[in-house]
Design an enzyme around this catalytic site. Structure first.
Site, PDB file in Angstrom:
ATOM      1  N   HIS A 123       0.785  -1.235   0.000  1.00 16.05           N
ATOM      2  CA  HIS A 123       0.000   0.000   0.000  1.00 16.05           C
ATOM      3  C   HIS A 123       0.820   1.291   0.000  1.00 16.05           C
ATOM      4  CE1 HIS A 123      -3.546   2.327   0.215  1.00 16.05           C
ATOM      5  NE2 HIS A 123      -4.269   1.520   0.934  1.00 16.05           N
ATOM      6  N   TYR A 166     -14.616   6.044   8.851  1.00 22.12           N
ATOM      7  CA  TYR A 166     -13.615   6.484   7.872  1.00 22.12           C
ATOM      8  C   TYR A 166     -14.061   6.061   6.482  1.00 22.12           C
ATOM      9  CZ  TYR A 166      -8.908   6.785   5.697  1.00 22.12           C
ATOM     10  OH  TYR A 166      -7.837   7.080   4.895  1.00 22.12           O
ATOM     11  N   THR A 207      -4.744  10.601  -0.505  1.00 26.51           N
ATOM     12  CA  THR A 207      -6.090  10.398   0.023  1.00 26.51           C
ATOM     13  C   THR A 207      -6.425  11.419   1.101  1.00 26.51           C
ATOM     14  OG1 THR A 207      -5.311   8.854   1.722  1.00 26.51           O
ATOM     15  CG2 THR A 207      -5.991   7.914  -0.406  1.00 26.51           C
TER      16      THR A 207
END
Length: 763
Positions: free
Chosen positions: A469, A585, A598
């Protein structure tokens, strides 16, 4: 295999009879053409860099403008330069007057062209600072915004390269302290009672009225100096400095299309898979991949594509680093605990799917066993980062281990030819859940979790991936996955007996078996890492809810955003499951800005809680509930728009916290804010970013999406993908060790909530 190929291209031994020199001609030839391919890519990148510097002006415009200026100067009696050409002539005192005039006219034309390009680019950059178009009601854009869209389209130019818009994208702005404070207090109000809210409000007042001002000044200074004030710190402190295992905790997964299976031949599906991915890599390398445009108008940042391939997360004792290399022409294949280096280009050209199928079948037919310790090597990437970093330094710094590890880390990606079979059975959801868990963590020793992504092909030719990630976010991998599905099912296809189309090339490259010399001490570390990883994997409760009752087609008839509808359904489901609300979230992108990643959308709002309470507990009329629903959805949409346009609060507070740590300042407010648990962590996977999959013609080609592990010990991780007009997939994860969560039951509650809200809307 008939023989074990050495990974070494050249070797020699000195004996009493002389020097014995041995060549691996195949490997040397591959190395030679790999070098040529690398230099070719360097030239292409240099050429593209020149084009991008000039964009949006086409290079031909320079020649046209200079020719026009020179022609008018020489053959027109009027001085259109208002004396500038005559001024430039003075810089060439030694030349003939006509030659001086031609040269001066040329340089004047170049100067005018540069000014036009700069004016063009900065006008576009100024226009892209406007985000009012995002707040327009659907289908009701105002006249000023329509004019703005037309002007942006006009200035966008034609045929942009992948990185053409980078210099025109604006920087991510630093929100004001007052706006962040206001939005934060609004977001936590429904989660606290009056006493708790009053206490946190006082902490906020003390911070934003005191030390926050000093931290903000440093942050503004960083925003002036850096391209993006968030991205480098986010990558370093959220991802690379984490010392816990990245398997499950950070990595995420994606799954195959499940309603169609084009072949059951493992090597053939792997051949098309690798070919499609490498085609995508060539489009990135050549920058011919079209940049994404929102509403076919507003460009998104493309920098994340740079590290999609040839990237590995290298472990460190204190922090990991990302290794990215260019010009790579091989991949790594992992099969039954054995590692192979497979070249992807022949004479500088990408090989065809049939060639890949042949090499993968050769690997599958190889009856040799894994070397001592080889089978458990990948477990090192699944365990604690410090243990892996120390083992890498101690046991992989020299010799054959270093050469083989380098081959893996510098490869385009890792392909796993799995031994298990996976499928979809509508009557048995556990089959799909088992498939998803395999992609998330496998056996904890058969995925190289450090690679940017690992492709997995099951024994019955189902495919999936596991992605690291830190280097980029999920939409980038989702895009290449969309490209693969379209290429595999709608372009390449298979023969009637399931093989790849086409013929095998005349010159056959062969897989090269990587060699290892694993000492027992290293094997002990791998065993320890494997136990840690297995404990994490055993605690994952993962369930995929296939929602086929309706999709975005019905939701749009409710005059509600599909994402807002689903987020409200998740709030209803969680309230029914836990009897309370929680901090929620939802991931949103900030790629409208340069190097954006993000931002957080806090989906649990005052308005969403008001709707959920009225919907679940109170006797309200249908009209009242509809009104509360639409208000809650509009609030959510505005929160999403704020996050996308740089008005989010969580990345701002995160960066303020980082500055406070650099300055050695302790803030009780920031410490409390950043320690708040996200018991409901959600993310939407985009389905058709490039509209490559023709769902009208092939409705079964819907992507299943992917998911991630639970973020909180006592909460849920929910990833969802709106697949076409009539289907939604929910990937729900939680921890088995938590007695208050159950992923399958939560998935059922989401379906029930979706149906209840649909009935409320009268659809």
């Amino acid at each position: 295999m008939a023989e074990a190929h050495s990974a070494v291209a050249f070797s020699f031994n000195v004996t009493h009879e002389g020097v014995d020199v041995r060549y691996n001609h195949e490997a040397l030839r591959a190395v030679w053409f790999s070098g040529l391919h690398s230099w070719k890519l360097r030239f292409i990148r240099f050429k593209n860099r020149c084009v991008n510097i000039l964009y949006p002006a086409p290079p031909a415009s320079l020649f046209l403008l200079t020719a026009l200026v020179m022609g008018l100067q020489l053959y027109s009696e009027q001085d259109l330069s208002y004396g500038m050409i005559e001024f430039f002539t003075g810089f060439f005192p030694e030349c003939v007057h006509d030659s001086c005039e031609v040269m001066a006219a040329f340089f004047f034309g170049v100067a005018v062209w540069i000014l036009c390009v700069l004016l063009w680019r900065y006008t576009l950059k100024l226009l892209l600072l406007n985000h009012s178009w995002m707040y327009s009601p659907f289908g009701k854009m105002s006249l000023p915004n329509k004019l703005w869209v037309a002007l942006v389209k006009l200035l966008n130019g034609t045929n942009p390269l992948l990185y053409s818009f980078q210099s025109a994208l604006p920087k991510l702005p630093v929100p004001s302290l007052s706006s962040t404070k206001k939005r934060y207090l609004q977001s936590i109000r429904p989660l606290l009672n009056d006493v708790e809210y009053e206490r946190l409000s006082k902490l906020a007042e003390e911070f934003f009225g005191g030390i926050g001002n000093k931290l903000q000044r440093y942050l503004i200074l960083k925003s002036w100096w850096s391209t993006n004030y968030v991205t480098d710190w986010w990558e370093e402190y959220v991802y690379l400095r984490g010392r816990s295992p990245i398997m499950v905790n950070s990595n995420y997964y994606g799954l195959d299309v499940i309603f169609v299976q084009p072949t059951n031949r493992q090597a053939a599906r792997a051949g098309n898979l690798v070919y499609a991915f490498l085609q995508f890599r060539e489009r990135i390398d050549h920058e011919t991949l079209q940049p994404l445009l929102v509403n076919k108008t507003v460009p998104l940042d493309s920098v994340q594509y740079e590290r999609l391939f040839n990237t590995t997360r290298i472990p460190g004792v204190e922090t990991d680093v990302l290794l990215h290399v260019n010009g790579v022409s091989h991949i790594t294949v992992l099969s039954r605990g054995r590692y192979y280096k497979v070249y992807t280009h022949d004479h500088g050209h990408l090989m065809h799917p049939k060639d890949f199928e042949r090499m993968f079948q050769e690997i599958l037919d190889d009856k040799s066993s894994a070397l001592k310790g080889e089978e458990k090597l990948a477990a090192l990437t699944a365990g604690e980062r410090v243990a892996w970093a120390k083992a890498r330094k101690s046991f992989f710094a020299t010799g054959v281990n270093k050469a083989s590890l380098t081959a893996i880390e510098k490869s385009g990606f890792v392909l796993v030819l799995d031994e298990e079979c996976y499928d979809y059975n509508a009557e048995d959801p556990s089959e799909l859940n088992r498939f998803a868990k395999s992609m998330l963590h496998g056996k904890c020793l058969d995925r190289w979790f450090d690679k940017s992504f690992t492709l997995v092909v099951s024994a019955n030719a189902r495919v999936g991936f596991n992605a690291e990630h830190s280097w980029a976010d999920a939409p980038v991998v989702a895009q290449v996955w969309e490209e693969f599905v379209a290429t595999d099912l709608e372009i390449l296809g298979y023969t009637e007996d399931g093989h790849c189309q086409g013929a095998v090339s005349a010159r056959e490259l062969r897989p090269i078996r990587l060699q290892w010399d694993i000492p027992s001490e290293c094997l002990d570390v791998a065993e320890s890492s494997l136990r840690v990883a297995q404990a994490i994997a055993a605690d994952v409760d993962l369930h995929i809810q296939v929602h086929q009752e309706f999709g975005k087609g019905v939701i749009k008839k409710c005059r509600i955003s599909p994402d807002a509808f689903i987020q409200l359904a998740l709030q209803v489901a969680y309230f029914r499951d836990a009897g309370r609300f929680c901090l929620t979230y939802e991931a949103s992108m900030t790629r409208l800005f340069r190097e954006g990643r993000t931002e957080t959308v806090r989906s649990c709002t005052i308005d969403s809680c008001a709707f959920v309470r009225a919907f679940c507990e109170e006797e309200r009329s249908t009209e009242e509930l509809k009104q509360l629903l639409h208000v809650a959805c509009e609030t959510h949409q505005n929160g999403y728009r704020d996050a996308m346009t740089g008005k989010g609060i969580d990345r701002h507070m995160f960066c303020l916290y980082v500055v406070s740590k650099y300055l050695g300042v302790d803030s009780p407010f920031l410490s409390e804010v950043l320690s708040e648990p996200w018991r409901l962590s959600t993310s939407q996977t985009p389905h058709s970013q490039m509209n490559k999959i023709n769902l009208a013609l092939y409705p079964d080609h819907v992507c299943t999406g992917g998911g991630f592990g639970p973020v909180s010990d006592d909460g849920y991780g929910v990833s969802y993908i709106i697949a076409g007009e009539n289907m939604i997939f929910f990937h729900v994860s939680s921890k088995i060790s938590c007695p208050n969560t159950n992923s399958r039951e939560f998935g059922k509650k989401v379906v029930t909530a979706m149906a209840d809200i649909r009935r409320l809307c009268g659809q």
